[in-house]
Each structure stands twice: as structure tokens, then as C-alpha cells.
Design a protein around this motif. Structure first.
Motif, short mmCIF file in Angstrom:
data_model
loop_
_atom_site.label_atom_id
_atom_site.label_comp_id
_atom_site.label_asym_id
_atom_site.label_seq_id
_atom_site.Cartn_x
_atom_site.Cartn_y
_atom_site.Cartn_z
N ALA A 28 4.99 9.45 -25.93
CA ALA A 28 4.20 8.37 -25.35
C ALA A 28 5.07 7.46 -24.51
N HIS A 29 6.31 7.25 -24.94
CA HIS A 29 7.25 6.42 -24.17
C HIS A 29 7.56 7.10 -22.83
N ALA A 30 7.80 8.41 -22.88
CA ALA A 30 8.09 9.15 -21.64
C ALA A 30 6.88 9.12 -20.71
N ALA A 31 5.68 9.27 -21.27
CA ALA A 31 4.47 9.21 -20.45
C ALA A 31 4.29 7.83 -19.84
N ARG A 32 4.62 6.81 -20.61
CA ARG A 32 4.52 5.44 -20.10
C ARG A 32 5.51 5.23 -18.95
N ASN A 33 6.74 5.72 -19.11
CA ASN A 33 7.72 5.59 -18.04
C ASN A 33 7.27 6.33 -16.78
N ALA A 34 6.72 7.52 -16.96
CA ALA A 34 6.22 8.29 -15.81
C ALA A 34 5.07 7.56 -15.13
N ALA A 35 4.18 6.98 -15.92
CA ALA A 35 3.05 6.24 -15.36
C ALA A 35 3.53 4.98 -14.62
N GLU A 36 4.54 4.32 -15.16
CA GLU A 36 5.10 3.15 -14.48
C GLU A 36 5.71 3.54 -13.15
N ALA A 37 6.43 4.66 -13.13
CA ALA A 37 7.05 5.12 -11.88
C ALA A 37 5.97 5.50 -10.86
N ALA A 38 4.92 6.18 -11.31
CA ALA A 38 3.84 6.57 -10.40
C ALA A 38 3.11 5.34 -9.86
N ALA A 39 2.90 4.35 -10.71
CA ALA A 39 2.24 3.12 -10.26
C ALA A 39 3.12 2.37 -9.25
N GLU A 40 4.41 2.38 -9.46
CA GLU A 40 5.32 1.72 -8.52
C GLU A 40 5.32 2.45 -7.18
N ARG A 41 5.32 3.79 -7.21
CA ARG A 41 5.24 4.55 -5.96
C ARG A 41 3.94 4.25 -5.24
N ALA A 42 2.84 4.17 -5.98
CA ALA A 42 1.54 3.88 -5.37
C ALA A 42 1.53 2.48 -4.77
N ARG A 43 2.18 1.53 -5.44
CA ARG A 43 2.25 0.17 -4.91
C ARG A 43 3.05 0.14 -3.61
N LEU A 44 4.16 0.88 -3.58
CA LEU A 44 4.97 0.94 -2.36
C LEU A 44 4.19 1.61 -1.22
N GLU A 45 3.46 2.69 -1.54
CA GLU A 45 2.65 3.36 -0.52
C GLU A 45 1.56 2.44 0.00
N ARG A 46 0.99 1.63 -0.86
CA ARG A 46 -0.05 0.68 -0.44
C ARG A 46 0.55 -0.38 0.49
N GLU A 47 1.74 -0.86 0.15
CA GLU A 47 2.41 -1.84 1.01
C GLU A 47 2.73 -1.23 2.37
N THR A 48 3.18 0.01 2.39
CA THR A 48 3.49 0.69 3.65
C THR A 48 2.22 0.87 4.47
N ALA A 49 1.13 1.26 3.81
CA ALA A 49 -0.14 1.44 4.51
C ALA A 49 -0.64 0.11 5.07
N ALA A 50 -0.46 -0.97 4.34
CA ALA A 50 -0.88 -2.29 4.81
C ALA A 50 -0.06 -2.70 6.03
N ALA A 51 1.23 -2.43 6.01
CA ALA A 51 2.09 -2.77 7.15
C ALA A 51 1.69 -1.95 8.38
N THR A 52 1.40 -0.68 8.18
CA THR A 52 0.96 0.19 9.28
C THR A 52 -0.37 -0.30 9.85
N ARG A 53 -1.28 -0.70 8.97
CA ARG A 53 -2.58 -1.21 9.42
C ARG A 53 -2.41 -2.50 10.22
N ARG A 54 -1.51 -3.38 9.77
CA ARG A 54 -1.28 -4.63 10.52
C ARG A 54 -0.73 -4.32 11.91
N GLU A 55 0.16 -3.34 11.98
CA GLU A 55 0.71 -2.94 13.27
C GLU A 55 -0.38 -2.36 14.18
N ALA A 56 -1.25 -1.52 13.62
CA ALA A 56 -2.35 -0.93 14.40
C ALA A 56 -3.32 -2.01 14.85
#
Length: 149
Positions: A28-56
Motif C-alpha cells: 500500500a505504501h508503494a502504491a501510494r508513492n506511485a500514485a503521488e508520483a503520477a499525480a505530480e506528473r499530471a499536475r506538471l502536465e496541467r501547468e504545461t498545458a495552461a502555459a501553452t494555452r496562454r501562449e496560444a
């Protein structure tokens, strides 16, 4: 009443259960760490998408008649929407992973408390039986007369 002689067997059962609960908590700890990493990647992708949208959007505001600028803006908005949805899903999975981890750790802690209580009770029963046995032996022992000098 004699102390329960199944103590070693019960201790082994508790040990096996503790190993299983420890393994579940580690998974469960390993799954939690994996989920935290995936959520962080998704947050970074969302920030990148927002920056791209602002540029567009800035490009579209500068040239509103350009069809390519409008197409790029529409695609970046769709990309950001997708990134937001992914972030939401990953956040939900992270919440579930955290809950699962907390439950696994709680189950392990409860098991340890119960095991300690049972072991303490068993030890107290064995000591009481030993004391009763000593008392019986003392009672059954022949009386020895001591002469006063």
C-alpha cells in the motif's frame, strides 16, 4: 485451571498474520508513492498545458483573423481540458491510495496491539499456573521440624 498450551501455535499464527499485514502495508505504501508520483506528473502536465494555452491565446488576440491561430488555441484548450481531467483522475486515485495505506497501517497496528495483549495474557496465565504449582508443591511437602536450641 491450567494455562492454555496452544500458546506457541497461536503465537505462530499471529506471526504469520503480522507478516501478511506488514507485506500489505508495504504494498500500500508503494502504491501510494506511485500514485503521488503520477499525480505530480499530471499536475506538471496541467501547468504545461495552461502555459501553452496562454501562449496560444496571446497569439490569437494578436491576430484574431488567422485561422491557424484559432485552430492552435482550440487545440491547446482541448489539451488543457484533457490535462485537467487527468489531474482530477490522478488526484482521486491518490486519495484512494492514501486511504488504503492508512487502513493497512491501522490494521497492522491493531494486530500488534491485540497480539501484545494476548501474549501478555498468556504469560500472566503461565505465571499464575506456575505459582499455583509451587503452592501445591509447598503444601504437599512434608513438614520439617526445627528445634530451638
Amino acid at each position: 485451571m491450567a494455562a492454555d498450551q496452544r500458546g506457541p501455535m497461536l503465537a505462530r499464527i499471529a506471526e504469520v498474520r503480522a507478516q501478511r499485514l506488514t507485506r500489505a502495508a508495504a504494498e500500500a505504501h508503494a502504491a501510494r508513492n506511485a500514485a503521488e508520483a503520477a499525480a505530480e506528473r499530471a499536475r506538471l502536465e496541467r501547468e504545461t498545458a495552461a502555459a501553452t494555452r496562454r501562449e496560444a491565446r496571446a497569439l490569437f488576440v494578436g491576430t484574431p483573423a488567422c485561422a491557424q491561430a484559432r485552430l492552435w488555441l482550440d487545440r491547446t484548450i482541448a489539451g488543457e481540458t484533457s490535462a485537467i481531467a487527468e489531474l482530477s483522475e490522478r488526484s482521486g486515485r491518490l486519495d484512494l491510495a492514501r486511504d488504503s495505506h492508512d487502513q493497512a497501517v491501522g490494521a497492522l497496528a491493531r494486530h500488534q496491539i491485540r497480539s501484545d495483549a494476548v501474549a501478555g495474557h498468556h504469560l500472566a496465565a503461565v505465571r499464575a499456573e506456575r505459582r499455583r504449582s509451587e503452592d501445591r508443591a509447598e503444601t504437599d511437602a512434608p513438614a520439617v521440624r526445627v528445634r530451638a536450641s
